[in-house]
Design a protein around this motif. Structure first.
Motif, PDB file in Angstrom:
ATOM      1  N   ALA A 105       0.830  -1.207   0.000  1.00 36.06           N
ATOM      2  CA  ALA A 105       0.000   0.000   0.000  1.00 36.06           C
ATOM      3  C   ALA A 105       0.862   1.255   0.000  1.00 36.06           C
ATOM      4  CB  ALA A 105      -0.937   0.000   1.207  1.00 36.06           C
ATOM      5  N   ALA A 106       1.966   1.220   0.741  1.00 29.94           N
ATOM      6  CA  ALA A 106       2.889   2.358   0.760  1.00 29.94           C
ATOM      7  C   ALA A 106       3.519   2.565  -0.618  1.00 29.94           C
ATOM      8  CB  ALA A 106       3.971   2.139   1.812  1.00 29.94           C
ATOM      9  N   ALA A 107       3.855   1.463  -1.302  1.00 29.99           N
ATOM     10  CA  ALA A 107       4.417   1.570  -2.648  1.00 29.99           C
ATOM     11  C   ALA A 107       3.401   2.158  -3.619  1.00 29.99           C
ATOM     12  CB  ALA A 107       4.875   0.198  -3.133  1.00 29.99           C
ATOM     13  N   ALA A 108       2.139   1.744  -3.486  1.00 35.15           N
ATOM     14  CA  ALA A 108       1.088   2.288  -4.342  1.00 35.15           C
ATOM     15  C   ALA A 108       0.879   3.771  -4.067  1.00 35.15           C
ATOM     16  CB  ALA A 108      -0.208   1.513  -4.115  1.00 35.15           C
ATOM     17  N   ASN A 109       0.916   4.142  -2.791  1.00 30.15           N
ATOM     18  CA  ASN A 109       0.771   5.548  -2.422  1.00 30.15           C
ATOM     19  C   ASN A 109       1.889   6.387  -3.040  1.00 30.15           C
ATOM     20  OD1 ASN A 109      -0.605   7.534  -0.369  1.00 30.15           O
ATOM     21  ND2 ASN A 109       1.597   7.849  -0.124  1.00 30.15           N
ATOM     22  N   GLU A 110       3.111   5.885  -2.952  1.00 31.24           N
ATOM     23  CA  GLU A 110       4.260   6.591  -3.509  1.00 31.24           C
ATOM     24  C   GLU A 110       4.131   6.749  -5.017  1.00 31.24           C
ATOM     25  OE1 GLU A 110       8.231   8.263  -3.772  1.00 31.24           O
ATOM     26  OE2 GLU A 110       6.726   8.096  -2.181  1.00 31.24           O
ATOM     27  N   ALA A 111       3.682   5.716  -5.712  1.00 29.73           N
ATOM     28  CA  ALA A 111       3.561   5.770  -7.170  1.00 29.73           C
ATOM     29  C   ALA A 111       2.544   6.820  -7.595  1.00 29.73           C
ATOM     30  CB  ALA A 111       3.171   4.401  -7.712  1.00 29.73           C
ATOM     31  N   VAL A 112       1.386   6.839  -6.940  1.00 30.54           N
ATOM     32  CA  VAL A 112       0.345   7.809  -7.296  1.00 30.54           C
ATOM     33  C   VAL A 112       0.790   9.223  -6.938  1.00 30.54           C
ATOM     34  CG1 VAL A 112      -2.030   8.545  -6.853  1.00 30.54           C
ATOM     35  CG2 VAL A 112      -1.503   6.106  -7.060  1.00 30.54           C
ATOM     36  N   TYR A 113       1.377   9.383  -5.757  1.00 24.90           N
ATOM     37  CA  TYR A 113       1.808  10.711  -5.317  1.00 24.90           C
ATOM     38  C   TYR A 113       2.877  11.286  -6.236  1.00 24.90           C
ATOM     39  CZ  TYR A 113       3.686  14.434  -2.412  1.00 24.90           C
ATOM     40  OH  TYR A 113       4.120  15.657  -1.953  1.00 24.90           O
ATOM     41  N   GLN A 114       3.873  10.483  -6.594  1.00 23.58           N
ATOM     42  CA  GLN A 114       4.945  10.982  -7.447  1.00 23.58           C
ATOM     43  C   GLN A 114       4.437  11.344  -8.836  1.00 23.58           C
ATOM     44  OE1 GLN A 114       7.915  11.917  -6.617  1.00 23.58           O
ATOM     45  NE2 GLN A 114       7.657  11.222  -4.491  1.00 23.58           N
ATOM     46  N   LEU A 115       3.507  10.564  -9.366  1.00 24.85           N
ATOM     47  CA  LEU A 115       2.942  10.882 -10.680  1.00 24.85           C
ATOM     48  C   LEU A 115       2.170  12.196 -10.631  1.00 24.85           C
ATOM     49  CD1 LEU A 115       2.536  10.009 -13.599  1.00 24.85           C
ATOM     50  CD2 LEU A 115       0.543   8.685 -12.855  1.00 24.85           C
ATOM     51  N   ALA A 116       1.449  12.429  -9.536  1.00 22.53           N
ATOM     52  CA  ALA A 116       0.699  13.673  -9.379  1.00 22.53           C
ATOM     53  C   ALA A 116       1.623  14.883  -9.295  1.00 22.53           C
ATOM     54  CB  ALA A 116      -0.183  13.597  -8.139  1.00 22.53           C
ATOM     55  N   GLN A 117       2.836  14.697  -8.758  1.00 26.78           N
ATOM     56  CA  GLN A 117       3.783  15.802  -8.634  1.00 26.78           C
ATOM     57  C   GLN A 117       4.436  16.162  -9.965  1.00 26.78           C
ATOM     58  OE1 GLN A 117       3.738  17.277  -5.511  1.00 26.78           O
ATOM     59  NE2 GLN A 117       2.210  15.648  -5.373  1.00 26.78           N
ATOM     60  N   THR A 118       4.491  15.211 -10.879  1.00 24.85           N
ATOM     61  CA  THR A 118       5.213  15.437 -12.135  1.00 24.85           C
ATOM     62  C   THR A 118       4.317  15.860 -13.291  1.00 24.85           C
ATOM     63  OG1 THR A 118       5.035  13.098 -12.725  1.00 24.85           O
ATOM     64  CG2 THR A 118       6.980  13.766 -11.487  1.00 24.85           C
ATOM     65  N   ASN A 119       3.001  15.739 -13.129  1.00 22.15           N
ATOM     66  CA  ASN A 119       2.079  16.085 -14.211  1.00 22.15           C
ATOM     67  C   ASN A 119       0.969  16.974 -13.672  1.00 22.15           C
ATOM     68  OD1 ASN A 119       0.093  16.118 -16.252  1.00 22.15           O
ATOM     69  ND2 ASN A 119       0.701  14.097 -16.978  1.00 22.15           N
TER      70      ASN A 119
END
Length: 238
Positions: A74-88
């Motif tokens: 769940a932490a890995a999924a959170n990181e993936a979504v959060y980082q994508l939101a920061q870059t786009n």
């Protein structure tokens, strides 16, 4: 342990797109639902990316404590979504719910963020094993609202916790013992907006699992279909 399972997702009658997603990896005994949040395509992207990242992190889990593995995934999924939101910029502030489980040796291990739900149905009794992370649910627990006000309460969809919105998220976790005949239901709030626990028991008490999943979604649409709706049913057969 054996299982029969079925999954159904539908856009609903009032939404232009389906921001729900589900994960079913029966060979790994891993199942999950996610309900994306955000404008334009952001919600659809958030739920998809979360489940892809969650599945990659879990794999066919073997080894350490399953609750620990689910928490890390769940932490890995959170990181993936959060980082994508920061870059786009198009994905700014997107997020998603996540309700996931893995079955091992007669037990159900689960992880949860948001207001999708997990239920255990046993011998005509139903129990929600997740807790909604929403303003409505907080007010309900505090006695400030009645359960019947869900459809009309203007803040029903306001979450107090979601995956991917912040760099880290606190996920709820737990474990349950399973028995032959038990049915596990994972669903997004498009189902529970229109169906209560009595409705769910009636549907799950008759027919095959695939028919039951279809019937749950059909009833939600028949009663308004105001949101995307996703259902996973898992019946323990042995």
């Amino acid at each position: 342990m054996g299982v029969e399972w079925a999954a159904v997702t539908d856009r609903g009658l009032c939404r232009e797109k389906n921001e729900d997603a589900y994960l079913a990896l029966p060979e790994c005994w891993l199942f999950a639902v996610a309900d994306g949040l955000g404008g334009h395509l952001a919600g659809e992207v958030a739920s998809r990316v979360a489940l892809e990242s969650f599945a990659a992190a879990m794999g066919c889990w073997e080894g350490d404590d399953p609750v620990t593995a689910l928490t890390r995934a769940a932490a890995a999924a959170n990181e993936a979504v959060y980082q994508l939101a920061q870059t786009n910029p198009a994905y700014k502030d997107m997020g998603t719910t996540l309700t996931a489980c893995i079955l091992r040796d007669g037990e159900l291990f689960w992880v949860h963020v948001g207001d999708s739900r997990g239920y255990l149905i046993r011998e005509q009794e139903i129990a929600q094993f997740t807790r909604d992370h929403s303003l409505f649910s907080e007010f309900l627990r505090e006695g400030q609202l009645a359960a019947g006000e869900a459809e009309v309460y203007p803040g029903r969809n306001v979450l107090t916790r979601a995956l991917g919105v912040e760099p880290m998220v606190a996920a709820d976790t737990g474990r349950l013992s399973l028995e032959a005949g038990d049915v596990v239901l994972l669903c997004t709030d498009g189902l529970t907006l229109h169906l209560d626990e009595t409705d769910i028991i009636k549907v799950v008490s008759r027919g095959m699992v695939a028919q039951q999943a279809e019937e749950l979604v059909r009833l939600a649409l028949e009663r308004g279909g105001r949101d995307n709706v996703t259902v996973i049913l898992i019946k323990i057969t042995a």
